[in-house]
Design a protein around this motif. Structure first.
Motif, PDB file in Angstrom:
ATOM      1  N   GLU A  89       6.147 -20.667  12.437  1.00  0.00           N
ATOM      2  CA  GLU A  89       6.210 -20.078  11.103  1.00  0.00           C
ATOM      3  C   GLU A  89       5.789 -21.089  10.049  1.00  0.00           C
ATOM      4  O   GLU A  89       6.399 -21.198   8.984  1.00  0.00           O
ATOM      5  CB  GLU A  89       7.622 -19.553  10.821  1.00  0.00           C
ATOM      6  N   TRP A  90       4.760 -21.837  10.350  1.00  0.00           N
ATOM      7  CA  TRP A  90       4.221 -22.793   9.400  1.00  0.00           C
ATOM      8  C   TRP A  90       2.751 -23.026   9.752  1.00  0.00           C
ATOM      9  O   TRP A  90       2.274 -22.615  10.808  1.00  0.00           O
ATOM     10  CB  TRP A  90       4.995 -24.115   9.440  1.00  0.00           C
ATOM     11  N   GLY A  91       2.045 -23.661   8.837  1.00  0.00           N
ATOM     12  CA  GLY A  91       0.633 -23.941   9.054  1.00  0.00           C
ATOM     13  C   GLY A  91      -0.255 -23.026   8.230  1.00  0.00           C
ATOM     14  O   GLY A  91       0.150 -21.935   7.806  1.00  0.00           O
ATOM     15  N   VAL A  92      -1.483 -23.470   8.005  1.00  0.00           N
ATOM     16  CA  VAL A  92      -2.418 -22.719   7.165  1.00  0.00           C
ATOM     17  C   VAL A  92      -2.764 -21.375   7.794  1.00  0.00           C
ATOM     18  O   VAL A  92      -2.834 -20.351   7.104  1.00  0.00           O
ATOM     19  CB  VAL A  92      -3.692 -23.559   6.925  1.00  0.00           C
ATOM     20  N   GLU A  93      -2.964 -21.358   9.098  1.00  0.00           N
ATOM     21  CA  GLU A  93      -3.311 -20.096   9.762  1.00  0.00           C
ATOM     22  C   GLU A  93      -2.185 -19.076   9.618  1.00  0.00           C
ATOM     23  O   GLU A  93      -2.428 -17.898   9.308  1.00  0.00           O
ATOM     24  CB  GLU A  93      -3.607 -20.362  11.240  1.00  0.00           C
ATOM     25  N   TRP A  94      -0.941 -19.522   9.845  1.00  0.00           N
ATOM     26  CA  TRP A  94       0.196 -18.613   9.686  1.00  0.00           C
ATOM     27  C   TRP A  94       0.310 -18.155   8.242  1.00  0.00           C
ATOM     28  O   TRP A  94       0.562 -16.977   7.967  1.00  0.00           O
ATOM     29  CB  TRP A  94       1.490 -19.313  10.103  1.00  0.00           C
ATOM     30  N   TYR A  95       0.101 -19.063   7.291  1.00  0.00           N
ATOM     31  CA  TYR A  95       0.229 -18.711   5.876  1.00  0.00           C
ATOM     32  C   TYR A  95      -0.838 -17.699   5.467  1.00  0.00           C
ATOM     33  O   TYR A  95      -0.549 -16.735   4.736  1.00  0.00           O
ATOM     34  CB  TYR A  95       0.121 -19.969   5.016  1.00  0.00           C
ATOM     35  N   ASN A  96      -2.059 -17.888   5.930  1.00  0.00           N
ATOM     36  CA  ASN A  96      -3.120 -16.932   5.601  1.00  0.00           C
ATOM     37  C   ASN A  96      -2.796 -15.540   6.139  1.00  0.00           C
ATOM     38  O   ASN A  96      -3.019 -14.525   5.459  1.00  0.00           O
ATOM     39  CB  ASN A  96      -4.452 -17.414   6.167  1.00  0.00           C
ATOM     40  N   ALA A  97      -2.271 -15.490   7.363  1.00  0.00           N
ATOM     41  CA  ALA A  97      -1.895 -14.189   7.935  1.00  0.00           C
ATOM     42  C   ALA A  97      -0.742 -13.565   7.152  1.00  0.00           C
ATOM     43  O   ALA A  97      -0.711 -12.347   6.927  1.00  0.00           O
ATOM     44  CB  ALA A  97      -1.515 -14.368   9.403  1.00  0.00           C
TER      45      ALA A  97
ATOM     46  N   VAL B  49      -0.047 -14.025   3.933  1.00  0.00           N
ATOM     47  CA  VAL B  49      -0.579 -13.529   2.658  1.00  0.00           C
ATOM     48  C   VAL B  49      -1.367 -12.241   2.877  1.00  0.00           C
ATOM     49  O   VAL B  49      -1.264 -11.289   2.081  1.00  0.00           O
ATOM     50  CB  VAL B  49      -1.458 -14.609   1.993  1.00  0.00           C
ATOM     51  N   ALA B  50      -2.143 -12.186   3.959  1.00  0.00           N
ATOM     52  CA  ALA B  50      -2.929 -10.977   4.241  1.00  0.00           C
ATOM     53  C   ALA B  50      -2.014  -9.778   4.496  1.00  0.00           C
ATOM     54  O   ALA B  50      -2.302  -8.660   4.029  1.00  0.00           O
ATOM     55  CB  ALA B  50      -3.836 -11.225   5.444  1.00  0.00           C
ATOM     56  N   ARG B  51      -0.912  -9.996   5.216  1.00  0.00           N
ATOM     57  CA  ARG B  51       0.031  -8.893   5.458  1.00  0.00           C
ATOM     58  C   ARG B  51       0.657  -8.408   4.159  1.00  0.00           C
ATOM     59  O   ARG B  51       0.802  -7.201   3.934  1.00  0.00           O
ATOM     60  CB  ARG B  51       1.129  -9.341   6.433  1.00  0.00           C
ATOM     61  N   GLU B  52       1.027  -9.345   3.308  1.00  0.00           N
ATOM     62  CA  GLU B  52       1.634  -8.968   2.034  1.00  0.00           C
ATOM     63  C   GLU B  52       0.633  -8.214   1.157  1.00  0.00           C
ATOM     64  O   GLU B  52       0.981  -7.215   0.503  1.00  0.00           O
ATOM     65  CB  GLU B  52       2.134 -10.222   1.313  1.00  0.00           C
ATOM     66  N   LYS B  53      -0.608  -8.671   1.146  1.00  0.00           N
ATOM     67  CA  LYS B  53      -1.631  -8.000   0.342  1.00  0.00           C
ATOM     68  C   LYS B  53      -1.885  -6.585   0.854  1.00  0.00           C
ATOM     69  O   LYS B  53      -2.005  -5.628   0.064  1.00  0.00           O
ATOM     70  CB  LYS B  53      -2.922  -8.813   0.370  1.00  0.00           C
ATOM     71  N   ALA B  54      -1.958  -6.449   2.177  1.00  0.00           N
ATOM     72  CA  ALA B  54      -2.174  -5.121   2.757  1.00  0.00           C
ATOM     73  C   ALA B  54      -1.019  -4.180   2.430  1.00  0.00           C
ATOM     74  O   ALA B  54      -1.230  -2.994   2.137  1.00  0.00           O
ATOM     75  CB  ALA B  54      -2.354  -5.244   4.268  1.00  0.00           C
ATOM     76  N   GLU B  55       0.205  -4.702   2.457  1.00  0.00           N
ATOM     77  CA  GLU B  55       1.360  -3.870   2.136  1.00  0.00           C
ATOM     78  C   GLU B  55       1.340  -3.449   0.671  1.00  0.00           C
ATOM     79  O   GLU B  55       1.668  -2.300   0.340  1.00  0.00           O
ATOM     80  CB  GLU B  55       2.645  -4.646   2.451  1.00  0.00           C
ATOM     81  N   CYS B  56       0.954  -4.361  -0.216  1.00  0.00           N
ATOM     82  CA  CYS B  56       0.876  -4.018  -1.642  1.00  0.00           C
ATOM     83  C   CYS B  56      -0.215  -2.974  -1.893  1.00  0.00           C
ATOM     84  O   CYS B  56      -0.042  -2.071  -2.731  1.00  0.00           O
ATOM     85  CB  CYS B  56       0.612  -5.270  -2.470  1.00  0.00           C
ATOM     86  N   GLU B  57      -1.328  -3.096  -1.175  1.00  0.00           N
ATOM     87  CA  GLU B  57      -2.394  -2.098  -1.334  1.00  0.00           C
ATOM     88  C   GLU B  57      -1.967  -0.751  -0.763  1.00  0.00           C
ATOM     89  O   GLU B  57      -2.293   0.305  -1.322  1.00  0.00           O
ATOM     90  CB  GLU B  57      -3.663  -2.596  -0.644  1.00  0.00           C
ATOM     91  N   ARG B  58      -1.233  -0.784   0.345  1.00  0.00           N
ATOM     92  CA  ARG B  58      -0.788   0.470   0.954  1.00  0.00           C
ATOM     93  C   ARG B  58       0.177   1.215   0.039  1.00  0.00           C
ATOM     94  O   ARG B  58       0.130   2.448  -0.064  1.00  0.00           O
ATOM     95  CB  ARG B  58      -0.116   0.183   2.300  1.00  0.00           C
ATOM     96  N   THR B  59       1.047   0.471  -0.628  1.00  0.00           N
ATOM     97  CA  THR B  59       2.036   1.090  -1.514  1.00  0.00           C
ATOM     98  C   THR B  59       1.542   1.204  -2.957  1.00  0.00           C
ATOM     99  O   THR B  59       2.289   1.664  -3.821  1.00  0.00           O
ATOM    100  CB  THR B  59       3.341   0.272  -1.494  1.00  0.00           C
ATOM    101  N   ASN B  60       0.302   0.761  -3.183  1.00  0.00           N
ATOM    102  CA  ASN B  60      -0.285   0.818  -4.534  1.00  0.00           C
ATOM    103  C   ASN B  60       0.648   0.156  -5.553  1.00  0.00           C
ATOM    104  O   ASN B  60       1.032   0.745  -6.570  1.00  0.00           O
ATOM    105  CB  ASN B  60      -0.575   2.274  -4.934  1.00  0.00           C
ATOM    106  N   ASP B  61       1.009  -1.096  -5.256  1.00  0.00           N
ATOM    107  CA  ASP B  61       1.959  -1.831  -6.096  1.00  0.00           C
ATOM    108  C   ASP B  61       1.326  -3.156  -6.526  1.00  0.00           C
ATOM    109  O   ASP B  61       1.656  -4.226  -6.003  1.00  0.00           O
ATOM    110  CB  ASP B  61       3.248  -2.081  -5.311  1.00  0.00           C
TER     111      ASP B  61
END
Length: 443
Positions: A312-320, A322-334
């Motif tokens: 649960e650390w590292g640039v690769e984990w962090y990028n994933a 952030v991508a999950r959070e962005k996808a969730e925000c787009e899905r919920t239109n928030d």
């Protein structure tokens, strides 16, 4: 038994025993690596930094939360300094005077904040990580290697001593900030000479962090106070968990659960070897049992019996992440949630925190031990040379598994040896084999 140097030795506990002290409780899981009734074997505290078919290294590793806390403090300090000096600079503009002095103080203040956070958040943590060697478990030899501190106190503070780091860090930060101000005064002709004293103090304070550790180690060798690697039989190692009340002003604020793996001192029953072992926080008694089962199953059943925790650390984990959070925000239109998320990550310097945590795990943690530490001892053995579990462990394990089938709980049985009337040979009071912990002392 968590205290390695108590005034009065606590009575040695056996597997299954529990006791209450000062509002808290302590549960003894070993000596004798016996199975508990935990369904899970999980590295709850993320202390498994490396394992192979024969050995496992456990220690507290780097954590991005520490870096993000430092990033948060840096952001607060930077915003405060910028806001304060922006007001002062506006006043200087109104009065049309002292522009250069205000800018010099502004730069000096920002440098002070940066340097103090840099010293505590990076230099001190790096020094701490490099001074804490791992505990190495060898399942084929059924031994555990601990690095033990010399007994008693030494007149020199250790390089990771927080008071020492804070004092030198304060000197470095103040001299750095004042040096910028005095340098500006010299440039504009307000002082005749270059600020040599502040410059040398600043450079010397920063150099201290890198020069002092090897000097300290050399002095320790001179005074015969070297750390030593001690090989402890696996069945002698004590594993415990405890919860203690967290005390606030006039009230109990909560309870803290801890898991400990420590080596007993065979020559002083009731004591542990000084400075050795590991104590980590766990979420509760189930977490402590799961952590113990993770270690025990590796030693008893092998690497195939455990599943390491996800990284649960590292640039690769962090990028994933952030991508999950962005996808969730787009899905919920928030979009507001996404903006809050981005602001918080930027405020904490989260990307840098994860990058530097990855750097620490790869480049800082390995420096805690010499490259040849336990090289021969750690090599896999032919299966015919593997050390077998004792008869007491086999018999008690069989009794315990039958008891779990009947619905009994490990922590409710009391002393397991007495519960099932199994005689365990008395522990030897001879010192464990040891050798100096330094480069070239491989075994």
């Amino acid at each position: 038994m968590f205290n390695t140097n108590p005034k009065d030795a606590l009575p040695p506990m056996r597997a299954g025993e529990r006791e209450s002290r000062a509002g808290g409780e302590q549960y003894c899981l070993s000596p004798l690596p016996l199975p508990t009734d935990s369904e899970y074997a999980v590295d709850v505290s993320h202390i498994d930094v490396h394992h192979d078919s024969a050995t496992m290294d456990i220690r507290q590793g780097a954590n991005p939360d520490t870096m993000m806390t430092a990033g948060h403090v840096l952001s607060v300090g930077t915003v405060f300094m910028n806001g304060f000096f922006l007001v002062v600079f506006c006043m200087a503009i109104i009065k049309n005077t002292a522009y250069s002095q205000v800018l010099a103080f502004w730069g000096g203040g920002l440098y002070f904040v940066f340097l103090y956070i840099f010293i505590l958040g990076i230099i001190w943590i790096n020094t701490l990580l490099k001074r804490i060697p791992p505990i190495r478990l060898n399942r084929q030899r059924r031994e555990v290697a601990f690095v033990v501190e010399p007994p008693g106190r030494f007149w020199l503070p250790a390089p990771q001593n927080l008071w020492l780091i804070s004092a030198v860090g304060t000197a470095a930060a103040i001299s750095g900030g004042m040096g910028i101000i005095e340098f500006n005064e010299w440039l504009r002709g307000a002082r005749d000479s270059f600020p040599v004293g502040l410059t040398l103090l600043h450079i010397g304070a920063l150099a201290f962090f890198y020069v002092y550790p090897p000097v300290y180690d050399a002095i320790c060798r001179l005074f015969k106070r070297e750390r030593r690697t001690v090989l402890v039989p696996w069945e002698d190692v004590a594993a415990m968990c405890a919860f203690n009340p967290g005390l606030g002003p006039g009230a109990i604020t909560g309870f803290v659960w801890s898991f400990a793996l420590v080596p007993p001192d065979p020559q002083r029953p009731g004591y542990t070897l000084p400075g050795a072992g590991i104590i980590v926080s766990v979420g509760g008694l189930p977490g402590a049992l799961a952590q113990w089962e993770y270690i025990r199953r590796f030693m008893e059943e092998g690497a195939e019996a455990i599943t390491p925790s996800a990284k649960e650390w590292g640039v690769e984990w962090y990028n994933a992440y952030v991508a999950r959070e962005k996808a969730e925000c787009e899905r919920t239109n928030d979009p507001a949630r996404w903006r809050r998320f981005r602001r918080k990550r930027l405020w904490e310097h989260a990307r840098f925190a994860h990058w530097y945590t990855e750097y620490r795990m790869k480049h800082i943690l390995p420096k805690a031990v010499p490259s040849d530490w336990l090289a021969e001892w750690s090599k896999p053995l032919p299966e015919s040379q593997w050390v077998k579990p004792s008869a007491a462990v086999n018999e008690l394990s069989k009794h315990l598994r039958a008891a779990y089938q009947r619905g009994e709980k490990f922590i409710e049985m009391g002393d397991i040896e007495k519960r099932f009337r199994v005689a365990v040979p008395a522990a030897s009071q001879q010192a464990y084999p040891s050798f100096p912990f330094r480069r070239g002392s491989s075994r």
